[in-house]
Enzyme design. Structure first.
Site, PDB file in Angstrom:
ATOM      1  N   SER A   8       0.846  -1.195   0.000  1.00 26.94           N
ATOM      2  CA  SER A   8       0.000   0.000   0.000  1.00 26.94           C
ATOM      3  C   SER A   8       0.883   1.248   0.000  1.00 26.94           C
ATOM      4  O   SER A   8       1.687   1.430  -0.913  1.00 26.94           O
ATOM      5  CB  SER A   8      -0.949  -0.030   1.211  1.00 26.94           C
ATOM      6  OG  SER A   8      -1.989   0.907   1.064  1.00 26.94           O
TER       7      SER A   8
ATOM      8  N   GLU B  45      -1.760  -2.374  -8.314  1.00 27.87           N
ATOM      9  CA  GLU B  45      -2.961  -2.701  -7.546  1.00 27.87           C
ATOM     10  C   GLU B  45      -3.461  -1.408  -6.915  1.00 27.87           C
ATOM     11  O   GLU B  45      -2.733  -0.419  -6.842  1.00 27.87           O
ATOM     12  CB  GLU B  45      -2.656  -3.758  -6.472  1.00 27.87           C
ATOM     13  CG  GLU B  45      -1.672  -3.332  -5.398  1.00 27.87           C
ATOM     14  CD  GLU B  45      -2.296  -2.590  -4.222  1.00 27.87           C
ATOM     15  OE1 GLU B  45      -3.485  -2.835  -3.904  1.00 27.87           O
ATOM     16  OE2 GLU B  45      -1.597  -1.759  -3.605  1.00 27.87           O
TER      17      GLU B  45
ATOM     18  N   HIS C  54      -4.859  -5.272  -1.721  1.00 24.13           N
ATOM     19  CA  HIS C  54      -5.761  -5.090  -0.578  1.00 24.13           C
ATOM     20  C   HIS C  54      -6.857  -6.149  -0.628  1.00 24.13           C
ATOM     21  O   HIS C  54      -8.025  -5.858  -0.882  1.00 24.13           O
ATOM     22  CB  HIS C  54      -6.378  -3.698  -0.612  1.00 24.13           C
ATOM     23  CG  HIS C  54      -5.396  -2.586  -0.398  1.00 24.13           C
ATOM     24  ND1 HIS C  54      -4.513  -2.171  -1.379  1.00 24.13           N
ATOM     25  CD2 HIS C  54      -5.155  -1.801   0.685  1.00 24.13           C
ATOM     26  CE1 HIS C  54      -3.789  -1.163  -0.907  1.00 24.13           C
ATOM     27  NE2 HIS C  54      -4.158  -0.933   0.336  1.00 24.13           N
TER      28      HIS C  54
END
Length: 313
Positions: A109, A207, A277
């Site tokens: 992330s 992502e 995620h």
């Protein structure tokens, strides 16, 4: 590239929070998992600090990062969570320091910014994988996610195929190169900075989470105009959790966006990888060589650690 040394039972993992404040309850729930792997845990001094949307001041978070790399009793560094803030640290990090004390560095992330900066400044292979407060400490933590930590104990070639999740070929081909990338919005935030993502002859992994299709379109447009897509040898599309239209206005679907940007490329592009995620979250090393094949619908990744044999006196 520099491979960090693998872990052994009894080794110590240092926990830092270089971005937003982690959920402390989830963090504490996650610690027994690390202990079940035979690891000891050492929390950084400021891991529980809160300064607005940051887990302490820039100086505190930077100090934790430097201390955990320098501490000879710490064999790996895991990030407690993401959120926001690692980009603020990138220009202050002593990269020569990390070169001197290379070790396993794990997160995803917002940690994408650190993965990119550390790899491009030091050559250290780092790991894109689930974090303690964000994932491990939650009830839906998946067994495949847990198994991904095994690659830290023994050099392991990873083989991702459709036994893990359905995969869709957007553009055909086969290519081999270093895996780079991570969270799409963070990759875009590096553009125009000294830490701009280098995709030349690389396999680009992307992502994201909670972004409407037009936002994903915007990010991909920036990467395209910066030449980052054309320079890559292939694209690995991970999980785009809840990336759906946010209102009743007309919208492309996420699939429409991917088709528009990737279907005409002369390189392999495959979507559907449970990396991001999501649960399960399949962990991968960043900076190692990998092969992406549309014919076999596979991603094969070389080991991200090295085994050091102990010499007898």
């Amino acid at each position: 590239m520099t491979l960090p040394k693998s872990l052994n039972e009894g080794d110590t993992v240092g926990i830092i929070a270089p971005a937003s404040p982690p959920n402390i309850n989830n963090l504490e729930k996650a610690l027994p998992f690390l202990e079940s792997l035979g690891l000891k845990v050492k929390l950084a001094p400021y891991v529980k600090e809160v300064q607005g949307y940051l887990a302490g001041s820039d100086q505190q978070r930077l100090l934790d990062l430097h201390q955990m790399f320098e501490d000879e009793s710490v064999d790996a560094i895991f990030c407690a969570g993401g959120g926001y803030g690692t980009g603020r640290l990138a220009s202050m990090i002593d990269y020569e320091f990390i070169k001197k004390y290379p070790k396993i560095f794990w997160g995803y992330s917002d940690i994408t910014y650190l993965h990119t900066a550390i790899r491009q400044r030091t050559g250290l292979v780092t790991f894109h994988g689930p974090m303690l407060a964000s994932d491990i400490g939650k009830e839906d933590f998946h067994s495949i996610s847990a198994q991904s930590f095994n690659q830290l104990f023994e050099p392991t070639t990873l083989d991702y195929n459709e036994t893990i999740s359905p995969l869709e070929v957007i553009s055909e081909g086969e290519a081999t190169g270093e895996i780079v990338g991570g969270n799409l919005s963070l990759l875009v935030s590096t553009l125009g900075t000294p830490f701009e993502i280098d995709t030349k002859d690389k396999l680009l992994f992307v992502e994201d989470i909670d972004e409407a299709p037009y936002r994903i379109d915007s990010f991909l447009s920036q990467l395209k105009h910066a030449g980052k897509i054309a320079e890559a040898k292939g694209v690995i599309i991970g999980d785009f959790n809840n990336c759906i239209p946010k209102n009743d206005r007309p919208s492309w679907s996420l699939e429409d966006v991917f088709q528009d940007y990737f279907s005409s490329l002369s390189m392999p592009v495959i979507k559907g990888f449970k990396i991001g995620h999501c649960q399960p979250h399949f962990s991968i090393p960043l900076g190692t060589r990998a092969t992406l094949s549309s014919t076999h619908k596979t991603l094969t990744v070389e080991p991200g650690v090295k085994k050091e044999t102990k010499h007898e006196d």
